[in-house]
Write an enzyme that holds these catalytic residues in place. Sequence first.
Site, short mmCIF file in Angstrom:
data_model
loop_
_atom_site.label_atom_id
_atom_site.label_comp_id
_atom_site.label_asym_id
_atom_site.label_seq_id
_atom_site.Cartn_x
_atom_site.Cartn_y
_atom_site.Cartn_z
N HIS A 1 -23.13 -15.67 -16.44
CA HIS A 1 -23.44 -14.25 -16.53
C HIS A 1 -24.56 -13.94 -15.54
O HIS A 1 -25.55 -14.67 -15.48
CB HIS A 1 -23.87 -13.94 -17.97
N HIS B 1 -35.62 -4.29 -21.71
CA HIS B 1 -35.02 -3.04 -21.23
C HIS B 1 -34.77 -2.00 -22.34
O HIS B 1 -33.69 -1.47 -22.54
CB HIS B 1 -33.79 -3.25 -20.34
N HIS C 1 -29.29 -16.88 -25.54
CA HIS C 1 -30.53 -16.44 -26.19
C HIS C 1 -30.58 -17.00 -27.61
O HIS C 1 -29.57 -16.98 -28.33
CB HIS C 1 -30.58 -14.91 -26.33
N GLU D 1 -26.53 -11.16 -15.25
CA GLU D 1 -27.66 -10.28 -15.55
C GLU D 1 -28.94 -11.06 -15.25
O GLU D 1 -28.99 -12.29 -15.41
CB GLU D 1 -27.60 -9.78 -17.00
N ASP E 1 -24.11 -14.42 -23.41
CA ASP E 1 -24.86 -13.59 -24.37
C ASP E 1 -24.23 -13.56 -25.77
O ASP E 1 -24.92 -13.26 -26.75
CB ASP E 1 -24.91 -12.14 -23.86
N ASP F 1 -31.71 -11.76 -16.52
CA ASP F 1 -32.39 -12.69 -17.44
C ASP F 1 -31.78 -14.09 -17.35
O ASP F 1 -32.38 -15.06 -17.82
CB ASP F 1 -32.41 -12.18 -18.89
N HIS G 1 -20.78 -8.98 -22.10
CA HIS G 1 -20.85 -7.53 -22.10
C HIS G 1 -20.93 -6.93 -20.70
O HIS G 1 -21.11 -5.71 -20.56
CB HIS G 1 -22.05 -7.07 -22.94
N TYR H 1 -28.92 -7.87 -32.31
CA TYR H 1 -28.39 -8.16 -30.97
C TYR H 1 -26.99 -7.56 -30.83
O TYR H 1 -26.67 -6.89 -29.84
CB TYR H 1 -28.36 -9.68 -30.75
FE1 FEO Z 1 -26.57 -9.74 -20.49
FE2 FEO Z 1 -28.87 -11.96 -21.65
O1 FEO Z 1 -28.06 -10.83 -20.39
#
Ligand code: FEO
Length: 399
Positions: free
Chosen positions: A78, A24, A224, A80, A164, A82, A145, A191
């Site tokens: 989370h 993104h 991640h 999101e 994250d 991903d 976040h 990051y």
């Molecule tokens: Fe906030 Fe890795 O997604």
Amino acid sequence: MKPLEVREDIFWVGAIDWNIRDFHGYATERGTTYNAFLILDEQITLIDTVKKEFADQLLERVSQIVDPKKIDIVISNHTEMDHSGGLPRVMHRIGENKPLYCSQMGAKNLSGHFPEKWNLRPVENGGQLSLGKRTLVFLETRMLHWPDSMFTYDATDKVLFSSDAFGQHYAGLERFDDEIGAAIMPHALKYYANILTPYSALVTKLLEKVAELKLDIQMICPDHGILWRKDLGRIVEAYARWARQKPTNKAVVVYDTMWHSTQSMAEAIVAGLGEAGVDARPMHLRSYNRSEVITEVFEAGAVLVGSPTLNNGLFPTVSDFLTYMKGLKLRNKLAAAFGSYGWSGESVKLIAQELQEMKLEVVDPGLAVKWVPRAEDEAACLALGKKIGQALPEFIGRF
Ligand code: FEO
């Protein structure tokens, strides 16, 4: 790739996205991973999923350990995409009615993202869940976040599943910090700078809260990149430092150019900063992705932004960068605007306004040069660089 046992009966079952280069708008030059974890206990538990396209990889990894249908519980730290994009495929395979634990906001987000009517179990901050031998504790980390973000702490194994936080966009065969060492830190910094900067005050509070709770944490498993099992202090101390946004003796001159006039100005300003003893560099916005520029600006004590005037406004890449930087709420920097023009010349004023709105310390009204810089214009650019460079030590001393 096989699943990997990262702690007794805790398996990494995530996916490596070697090819992604644009996350993104964030340049992921080394790809990324989507980490997910399977805990074998009386209640077999999956923590987080992966991006939609990788759901089958996750299920295949799980299958090497246990039949996915035997998963009893799913936890979504989370929502999101991903980490939640793989949920429809995973829930369909393991049983749509299996309990799906998430934060209160997570339940709202999941209902917003997906039409499926899952058995959502919103948890409170501090809520506990026994898996049999293990007890999990849920820690709300709202706005770190996203509003839904939470951590899951395995109090038995001393493992923090941190969503994250403490992550890095890095695809590699290494799974642990001790396998890569300090080479992971630029990825962790990038990051932080591009994802977590706006929430720095909350990062500081969270670190204080975790210290207060005296949680014994022996491993941090972010969603991640690599997992932290050896030198947890390295990433926790870096977060404490980054959250302070302390300026350094470094400056970034960010610009775009049409016919090299603004470029000449940028390079002369960099020379002036250098003469004042500042570690300075120009960054052309069509040579670097905005996320790379932000990573450099993040630690800098000064940022200068330059644009030619185009159609009474800013060059589009400069508008893009300013919008991105404003959203990230970078703080504690000296700033100035510059640029070239032919007739109307609005760019410098527009940049200066933006820098003011970002609450940066704008130390100069800005430098505009008509057409092509002459020797006196280059001298003015050099002087601007020197002026900011000379002001920097006193400014840094304030933090
Ligand atoms: Fe906030 Fe890795 O997604």
